[in-house]
Scaffold this motif. Structure first.
Motif, mmCIF file in Angstrom:
data_model
loop_
_atom_site.group_PDB
_atom_site.id
_atom_site.type_symbol
_atom_site.label_atom_id
_atom_site.label_comp_id
_atom_site.label_asym_id
_atom_site.label_seq_id
_atom_site.Cartn_x
_atom_site.Cartn_y
_atom_site.Cartn_z
ATOM 1 N N PHE B 48 -27.539 -60.195 10.608
ATOM 2 C CA PHE B 48 -27.818 -61.314 11.516
ATOM 3 C C PHE B 48 -28.457 -62.450 10.720
ATOM 4 C CE2 PHE B 48 -31.438 -58.435 11.752
ATOM 5 C CZ PHE B 48 -32.537 -59.273 11.680
ATOM 6 N N LEU B 49 -28.638 -63.596 11.377
ATOM 7 C CA LEU B 49 -29.134 -64.805 10.699
ATOM 8 C C LEU B 49 -30.467 -65.246 11.280
ATOM 9 C CD1 LEU B 49 -25.787 -66.828 10.874
ATOM 10 C CD2 LEU B 49 -26.749 -65.813 8.796
ATOM 11 N N PRO B 51 -32.598 -69.032 11.119
ATOM 12 C CA PRO B 51 -32.472 -70.394 10.604
ATOM 13 C C PRO B 51 -33.581 -70.658 9.584
ATOM 14 C CG PRO B 51 -33.593 -70.443 12.704
ATOM 15 C CD PRO B 51 -33.208 -68.993 12.454
ATOM 16 N N PRO B 121 -26.527 -62.846 21.855
ATOM 17 C CA PRO B 121 -26.947 -63.013 20.455
ATOM 18 C C PRO B 121 -28.450 -62.770 20.270
ATOM 19 C CG PRO B 121 -25.749 -64.959 21.274
ATOM 20 C CD PRO B 121 -26.025 -64.101 22.448
ATOM 21 N N TRP B 122 -28.810 -62.409 19.061
ATOM 22 C CA TRP B 122 -30.214 -62.154 18.727
ATOM 23 C C TRP B 122 -30.925 -63.406 18.231
ATOM 24 C CZ3 TRP B 122 -30.673 -56.989 15.471
ATOM 25 C CH2 TRP B 122 -30.012 -55.953 16.163
ATOM 26 N N SER B 123 -30.240 -64.529 18.177
ATOM 27 C CA SER B 123 -30.704 -65.680 17.399
ATOM 28 C C SER B 123 -32.074 -66.207 17.819
ATOM 29 C CB SER B 123 -29.671 -66.800 17.492
ATOM 30 O OG SER B 123 -28.398 -66.312 17.117
ATOM 31 N N MET B 124 -32.342 -66.269 19.111
ATOM 32 C CA MET B 124 -33.639 -66.769 19.562
ATOM 33 C C MET B 124 -34.733 -65.744 19.240
ATOM 34 S SD MET B 124 -33.048 -69.770 21.006
ATOM 35 C CE MET B 124 -33.617 -70.412 22.586
ATOM 36 N N GLY B 127 -35.156 -66.087 15.510
ATOM 37 C CA GLY B 127 -35.062 -67.391 14.858
ATOM 38 C C GLY B 127 -36.063 -68.448 15.279
ATOM 39 N N PHE B 128 -37.057 -68.075 16.068
ATOM 40 C CA PHE B 128 -38.071 -69.045 16.511
ATOM 41 C C PHE B 128 -38.901 -69.550 15.313
ATOM 42 C CE2 PHE B 128 -39.534 -64.709 16.790
ATOM 43 C CZ PHE B 128 -40.758 -64.741 16.136
#
Ligand SMILES: [Mg+2]
Ligand SMILES: [Mg+2]
Ligand SMILES: [Mg+2]
Lengths: 227, 227
Positions: B48-49, B51, B121-124, B127-128
Motif C-alpha cells: 500500500f502507499l 503520501p 482503500p486504506w489510504s486515509m 496517509g493522514f
C-alpha cells in the motif's frame, strides 16, 4: 577556489507530472457510475492514492500490467493544486487550484475486485506504471465553470463515456476541503475527481481517445507490458 | 544586462523526505504480526502507499487525526532508493538501495478496520498528516546486514515492540523486485518493510521512542490534531 551560486529552484506548475508528489483520487463521485459497478452512493468522499510514478504522457502507450486480465478506463477531471494548505475551508478552496488536467484513472479491475473482496489495499490495482495518463496542463481561466464541463472517452472511435461534471456528488471545493482535513495539499498535487458512467475494458491494440469538450483532448494506445 | 546561471539541481538523498515522491509500504511481513491482527500469512507481499505529505521529523509531534479513536504504532525499517528502476531483478536489487531510515507506519486502526470490512482503500487510515515519522538518513554502510537488525519501540518507556528483521517473510531484494514489477522506483522513494509484533494504541500525551539497535533512535510525542 570555487564560486558557488545558490538558487531557488522554481518549479513549473505546467509540468507538475515531473515533480508533483501526490495524486489523490476520488472514487464513486457520480451516481450513475456507482450504480454500474453496483456500489452504494457514498456519504463521504471515497479517497485513494496513485503514485506519481504512474503518470504517462501522450506519445507513450498505456501498458496492461503483467497478470491483469481486465484493464478499465475511467476518464476524469483533475485539479492541479498551486498552493499548500491543510484544513482548507470550502470558501477558500478554489484559491488553491492552479489549473486543471484531463486524466485517466486506469484501473486493473480484476485486481481491484480481489482487493475489495479480501479487504486489501487498492494501491497495486490503481498504481501500476502508466495508470495515470495526463493531458497538457489547462490554465485555470480556460475552464470558467469546472462543475459544468463535458467529459468524453472513445475506444476505437466508439463513444463509451460521455458525462458532465455537473453530476458530481461532491463538488471541487468540498473535495479539496475534505482531503485537506486529513492530508495537507502541496503545490503540484493532483486531485482526480471521479469518473462518470460508461467505464469498461480495453485490450492490447485498442486506442483510447478522450476529451473535455471545447478544451482539450488526448489519445493513448493500449499495449501489453510484456509480450 | 543580467547573467543567467543554469544549474542542474542536485537533490540530497539524506533529505529524501523533502522531495521524494513515493512511500511504498509492505503489510503483514512478519509472521507474529500477522497472527496478532488475525490476518493470514500472505503468499505475496501486501503493498500500500502513504503520501509523502505524511512525513514528520523529530521535533514535531505525531498528531491523532480528527475522528480517529485508535492510533497504532508500527516500527519499521525503511529502504531509501537511490537509483531509478523497473522490473528490478533480485540479484541487482541492493544496487538500488542508497541507505536506510527508521520509520513509524502510524495507522488509524479504527479507520483501517472499517475500510477492510467494506472493501475500501486504506489510504486515509495510513496517509493522514504525521502518519510517517522518519529518522535521519542512515548511510548504507552503517547497516552491514539489514536482515539481522533489532527494531524496538517503547511507549512511555515501556517496551512494546522488540523484533528482528531476520523474521521478515519477504526479504528486501524480493520486495524491491516485487514492487518494481508493478510500479517503477525512483531516487528518493522509500519502502517500509513491515512491522514485527507488538503493535498497539497510543493516546494524546504519550511519548513513543524507537530505534534500530546500535544504529539510531528517535522520539515522538503524541497529540490530538484538534483539541
Ligand atoms: Mg476513478
Ligand atoms: Mg490504498
Ligand atoms: Mg506497517
Amino acid at each position: 577556489w570555487q564560486k558557488v551560486y545558490l538558487m531557488t529552484y522554481q518549479r513549473n506548475i505546467a509540468k507538475f507530472w515531473e515533480w508533483g508528489r501526490k495524486i489523490v483520487c476520488v472514487g464513486r463521485n457520480y451516481v450513475d457510475h456507482c450504480a454500474e459497478l453496483k456500489n452504494p452512493v457514498p456519504k463521504s468522499p471515497l479517497i485513494f492514492l496513485k503514485p506519481t510514478s504512474s503518470y504517462v504522457r501522450e506519445g507513450s502507450a498505456v501498458k496492461i500490467p503483467t497478470g491483469c486480465s481486465t484493464l478499465h478506463h475511467e476518464v476524469e477531471l483533475g485539479i492541479v493544486i498551486s498552493k499548500k494548505g491543510g484544513d482548507i475551508q470550502t470558501d477558500k478552496a478554489m484559491d488553491h487550484v492552479g489549473g486543471y488536467v484531463l486524466a485517466l484513472d486506469m484501473t486493473a479491475r480484476d485486481w481491484q475486485d480481489v482487493a475489495k473482496s479480501q479487504g486489501k489495499p487498492w494501491s497495486m490495482a490503481k498504481g501500476f506504471d502508466t495508470a495515470c495518463p495526463v493531458s497538457d496542463f489547462i490554465e485555470k481561466d480556460k475552464i470558467s465553470d469546472p462543475h459544468n464541463i463535458k467529459l468524453w472517452l472513445k475506444v476505437n472511435n466508439e463513444m463509451k463515456q460521455n458525462g458532465s461534471t455537473k453530476d458530481m456528488i461532491f463538488n471541487i471545493p468540498y473535495l479539496i476541503h475534505y482531503v485537506s482535513t486529513v492530508m495537507h495539499l502541496e503545490e503540484g498535487d493532483v486531485i482526480l475527481t471521479g469518473t462518470p458512467e460508461g467505464v469498461g475494458p480495453v485490450k492490447s491494440g485498442d486506442v483510447m481517445e478522450c476529451g473535455i469538450e471545447s478544451v482539450i483532448s488526448m489519445k493513448f494506445p493500449v499495449q501489453m507490458k510484456h509480450y
